[in-house]
Design a protein around this motif. Sequence first.
Motif, short mmCIF file in Angstrom:
data_model
loop_
_atom_site.label_atom_id
_atom_site.label_comp_id
_atom_site.label_asym_id
_atom_site.label_seq_id
_atom_site.Cartn_x
_atom_site.Cartn_y
_atom_site.Cartn_z
N ASP A 162 -35.77 21.96 38.54
CA ASP A 162 -35.66 20.50 38.56
C ASP A 162 -36.97 19.89 39.03
O ASP A 162 -37.78 20.56 39.70
N ASP B 75 -39.18 10.19 37.47
CA ASP B 75 -38.74 8.99 36.76
C ASP B 75 -37.29 8.62 37.01
O ASP B 75 -36.87 7.49 36.72
N TYR B 76 -36.51 9.55 37.56
CA TYR B 76 -35.11 9.28 37.86
C TYR B 76 -34.95 8.55 39.20
O TYR B 76 -33.84 8.13 39.55
#
Length: 321
Positions: A293, A11-12
């Motif tokens: 991450d 989503d980033y």
Amino acid sequence: MKTGLVTDILDYMTFEEMLDTCVNQGIETLEFGCGNWSNAPHVDLDGLLESAPKRQEFLDEIQKRGLEIAALNCSGNQLEPTERGEAHKAVVEKTFKLAGLLGVETVVMMSGCPSGGPDDVTPNWITHPILPPHFETLDWQWNEVAFPYWEKAVKVAKEYGVKKIAIENLGFNLVHNPETLFKLRNEIDNMIGMNFDPSHLFWMGGDPIAAARELGHAMYHVHAKDVRIERGVNDIHGLIDVKPMERFTTRSWNYVALGHGHDIGFWKEFFTVVKMSGYEGPIVLEMEDLTMDPFTGVEKSMNVLKESLPRTFKEKELITN
């Protein structure tokens, strides 16, 4: 059995960056969150509904990279008797409509969880009924709330052109395992099947391989997600854990990247049994491992997925622009 990704994981990234990343990772098909519990990072639901040119541009960006849309996702709790529940209902209907306009056959969502009674507004997932009022509440939730809602929802979805509603087997929902899926499906319509996510069955103490055999042709969509049962914590406290996911160091179980909870041998057997059960649709990664991450989790999960799916893969050229 094409490899897919729930794009919320990235989503980033911008829409275009996410698409290029998926191509580079060997991902072939995409599941887009359209709202409710998703912040819809790559879908402007209202904008796409209102504009045919925007829809065409959206599809063109996906298709020119050789990608496809596996499903649209509108997971939330549309059975909650509040303004939030009404808002979730609206997003569900909009997602059905957008799926029809885009030619997407499958919508992924949750069954929902009603309140504890007609005078209550708090969703109540009953997992250990022991007294008569508990069973009365369960009957009310199914017969007075869930069945009437789903009768209408299926009709609306069909009108918009949706072919399959894939309900995820998530906790805090009336449908959370094969038995409850068939309870809803048998009462309402065979348009309803399961988005089978093995991770949820792990933490409920079930066996996803046995469940896949039981589901058979009622599997309409499959998520690839793993769970690790944490040694030294589960042994003391059991699998019922109400701590936030962010407190992963003290939880009894955690969502993890594929292969970080169950080894490659399990996943080879699982995906083979899924195929033997008649499913040949997309296998869509959903990565919620908070110990790494998001991109690392996707990369590691894809390595396991490519090795364990019963098919071959051709290497694609990396996108450099």
